[in-house]
Design a protein around this motif. Structure first.
Motif, PDB file in Angstrom:
ATOM      1  N   VAL A  51     -13.270   2.759 -15.956  1.00  0.00           N
ATOM      2  CA  VAL A  51     -12.388   3.132 -17.061  1.00  0.00           C
ATOM      3  C   VAL A  51     -13.060   4.222 -17.897  1.00  0.00           C
ATOM      4  CG1 VAL A  51     -11.305   2.325 -19.205  1.00  0.00           C
ATOM      5  CG2 VAL A  51     -11.251   0.889 -17.151  1.00  0.00           C
ATOM      6  N   THR A  52     -12.336   5.289 -18.175  1.00  0.00           N
ATOM      7  CA  THR A  52     -12.891   6.426 -18.897  1.00  0.00           C
ATOM      8  C   THR A  52     -12.041   6.758 -20.121  1.00  0.00           C
ATOM      9  OG1 THR A  52     -11.656   7.990 -17.509  1.00  0.00           O
ATOM     10  CG2 THR A  52     -13.903   7.436 -16.825  1.00  0.00           C
ATOM     11  N   TYR A  53     -12.644   7.501 -21.019  1.00  0.00           N
ATOM     12  CA  TYR A  53     -11.959   7.946 -22.233  1.00  0.00           C
ATOM     13  C   TYR A  53     -11.398   9.343 -22.019  1.00  0.00           C
ATOM     14  CZ  TYR A  53     -11.579  10.066 -26.897  1.00  0.00           C
ATOM     15  OH  TYR A  53     -11.146  10.747 -28.002  1.00  0.00           O
ATOM     16  N   VAL A  54     -10.105   9.492 -22.248  1.00  0.00           N
ATOM     17  CA  VAL A  54      -9.457  10.800 -22.190  1.00  0.00           C
ATOM     18  C   VAL A  54      -8.527  10.924 -23.389  1.00  0.00           C
ATOM     19  CG1 VAL A  54      -9.567  11.063 -19.675  1.00  0.00           C
ATOM     20  CG2 VAL A  54      -7.603   9.920 -20.712  1.00  0.00           C
ATOM     21  N   VAL A  55      -8.472  12.096 -23.981  1.00  0.00           N
ATOM     22  CA  VAL A  55      -7.578  12.337 -25.107  1.00  0.00           C
ATOM     23  C   VAL A  55      -6.193  12.645 -24.569  1.00  0.00           C
ATOM     24  CG1 VAL A  55      -7.100  13.795 -27.095  1.00  0.00           C
ATOM     25  CG2 VAL A  55      -9.445  13.186 -26.542  1.00  0.00           C
ATOM     26  N   ASP A  56      -5.183  11.938 -25.095  1.00  0.00           N
ATOM     27  CA  ASP A  56      -3.803  12.205 -24.697  1.00  0.00           C
ATOM     28  C   ASP A  56      -3.388  13.538 -25.310  1.00  0.00           C
ATOM     29  OD1 ASP A  56      -1.040  12.320 -24.376  1.00  0.00           O
ATOM     30  OD2 ASP A  56      -0.821  10.154 -24.471  1.00  0.00           O
ATOM     31  N   GLU A 153     -17.151   5.197 -26.177  1.00  0.00           N
ATOM     32  CA  GLU A 153     -18.506   5.416 -25.655  1.00  0.00           C
ATOM     33  C   GLU A 153     -18.612   4.682 -24.326  1.00  0.00           C
ATOM     34  OE1 GLU A 153     -21.518   6.703 -24.661  1.00  0.00           O
ATOM     35  OE2 GLU A 153     -21.580   7.198 -26.798  1.00  0.00           O
ATOM     36  N   ARG A 154     -18.378   5.397 -23.241  1.00  0.00           N
ATOM     37  CA  ARG A 154     -18.236   4.756 -21.947  1.00  0.00           C
ATOM     38  C   ARG A 154     -19.429   4.952 -21.017  1.00  0.00           C
ATOM     39  NH1 ARG A 154     -15.905   1.234 -23.080  1.00  0.00           N
ATOM     40  NH2 ARG A 154     -16.229   0.610 -20.941  1.00  0.00           N
ATOM     41  N   SER A 155     -20.371   5.787 -21.375  1.00  0.00           N
ATOM     42  CA  SER A 155     -21.383   6.158 -20.383  1.00  0.00           C
ATOM     43  C   SER A 155     -22.792   5.659 -20.685  1.00  0.00           C
ATOM     44  CB  SER A 155     -21.425   7.681 -20.225  1.00  0.00           C
ATOM     45  OG  SER A 155     -21.774   8.296 -21.465  1.00  0.00           O
TER      46      SER A 155
END
Length: 236
Positions: A51-56, A153-155
């Motif tokens: 699961v990653t963070y992406v800005v819509d 903060e995914r990494s």
């Protein structure tokens, strides 16, 4: 209103959350706060799942949160797991749902242009004062101790996500721009709704997950317990 998207009883959410919680019983850490350990495990499980963070680009929370008339797009937890991506509100909703699915109370924290999650620890303020070295990284409200987690903060692991969440809380609170909304209170006004359909999630690699989980717990012990042990040894 985002509370209505926190579908902790969704079968997909339950399967993911309880699957991770079940696996960590093989590597118990009884001396640590049970809620913190479960939250750490779920955070690592999401990283392992990808699961990653992406800005819509169409509805960025930073922009839409400043406009009372704007309508944001929110994903249900099941959708975020399927897409393996989401922005800050989507990841906050997913993480809160997973925590609530295993019986851990949560809250949304809002700061200017941002939303993330806090989880209630199993211990109260007095016990937390005695146990925790990083007391400044906890939030005490109405007799409960909350641990803020920056879900985007995914990494860099759970500890860095906690550190980032705590820092943002302190900075915003100093300007009286931080708020904490209990999920239980939110559900009294905006009940969680259902999202139809089933999803088949791939099974997690047990050994890989446990390895990541143990590594992050050991980092916590080193960062949190190590300084206290050194102080006691010096006093002795």
């Amino acid at each position: 209103k985002a509370c209505s998207f926190v579908t902790a009883k969704d079968p997909v959410v339950q399967k993911f959350a309880k699957g991770a919680s079940g696996m960590i019983k093989e590597a118990p850490y009884a001396a640590l706060d049970a809620n913190l350990v479960s939250a750490l495990a779920l955070h690592e499980a999401l990283d392992l799942y990808g699961v990653t963070y992406v800005v819509d680009p169409k509805t960025p929370f930073q922009q839409y949160s400043q406009n009372d008339a704007a309508i944001d797009y929110l994903q249900f937890p099941k959708q975020t797991l399927e897409f393996q991506a989401g922005d800050c509100d989507d990841l906050s909703i997913l993480y809160a749902a997973l925590l609530e699915a295993v019986g851990i109370e949560t809250a949304f924290i809002t700061t200017p242009g941002h939303i993330y999650v806090a989880l209630a620890l199993a211990v109260g303020p007095e016990e937390a004062e005695r146990r925790f070295y990083r007391k400044q990284d906890l939030v005490v409200r109405d007799g409960r101790v909350w641990l803020p987690v920056e879900v985007t903060e995914r990494s860099r692991g759970f500890l860095k996500a906690w550190e980032a969440g705590a820092r943002q809380w302190r900075e915003a609170e100093a300007k009286q721009q931080a708020a904490l909304y209990s999920m239980q209170d939110g559900w009294q006004v905006y009940e969680p709704v259902g999202f139809p359909g089933e999803s088949a999630l791939p099974a997690a690699d047990r050994q890989q997950f446990l390895s990541r989980y143990r590594r992050e717990v050991e980092r916590f012990v080193e960062a949190e317990v190590g300084p206290q042990a050194s102080r006691l040894e010096t006093e002795i």
